[in-house]
Enzyme design. Structure first.
Site, PDB file in Angstrom:
ATOM      1  N   TYR A 104      14.122 118.131  -1.987  1.00 49.51           N
ATOM      2  CA  TYR A 104      13.345 117.170  -2.987  1.00 49.51           C
ATOM      3  C   TYR A 104      13.950 117.221  -4.319  1.00 49.51           C
ATOM      4  CZ  TYR A 104       9.784 117.554   0.787  1.00 49.51           C
ATOM      5  OH  TYR A 104       9.318 117.435   1.782  1.00 49.51           O
TER       6      TYR A 104
ATOM      7  N   HIS B 176      10.009 107.910  -0.783  1.00 47.96           N
ATOM      8  CA  HIS B 176      10.172 109.251  -0.601  1.00 47.96           C
ATOM      9  C   HIS B 176      11.221 109.586  -1.184  1.00 47.96           C
ATOM     10  CE1 HIS B 176       6.570 109.152   2.278  1.00 47.96           C
ATOM     11  NE2 HIS B 176       7.093 107.961   2.503  1.00 47.96           N
TER      12      HIS B 176
END
EC number: 4.2.1.10
Length: 144
Positions: free
Chosen positions: A23, A101
């Site tokens: 991430y 995302h």
């Protein structure tokens, strides 16, 4: 000025600490700042929110139906499981919703390949890290 709600789902409050190899190292607060700067340059007000609770996201989607010109949503893992979020987005149509995302969900575990949000969103941006939020705001601004 038109307002876009930027909604974030579970575990995104842990960005910067949680699995930075997937991430990245940017915090959600830094992403919020990026969104506000991008919004200002696009003439959009940004209402940035995060919750780990599905019901909060449903409530905010419904609120956006009355108060916002569009939504950018990173539903996190709820993307793959939440019929409630799907139905909430469907209920506010034709309000445009862009799904975001940070990681490329199609290059990860097979259970992440299906999005319950995608069928009711105008588009999805995934795999570009925090830049995906700015790209989604640009795409929504072009539709508004």
């Amino acid at each position: 000025m038109k307002t876009v709600f930027v909604l974030n789902g579970p575990n995104l409050n842990a960005l910067g600490k949680r699995e930075p190899g997937i991430y990245g190292g940017k915090t959600l607060a830094a992403i919020a700042d990026d969104c506000k700067q991008a919004g200002a340059s696009l003439g959009l007000g940004i209402d940035f929110r995060q919750s780990n609770h599905e019901g909060d996201l449903v409530d905010w989607i419904q609120e956006a139906g009355d108060k916002a010109a569009g939504i950018v949503i990173n539903p996190g893992a709820y993307s793959h499981t939440s019929i409630a979020i799907h139905d909430a987005i469907r209920s506010i149509a034709p309000l445009p919703v862009a799904e975001v995302h940070l990681s490329n969900i199609h290059a990860r575990e097979s259970f992440r390949h299906v999005s319950m949000v995608a069928p009711v969103a105008v588009g999805m941006i995934c795999g570009f890290g925090p830049l995906g939020y700015t790209l989604a705001l640009q795409a929504l601004a072009a539709r508004l």
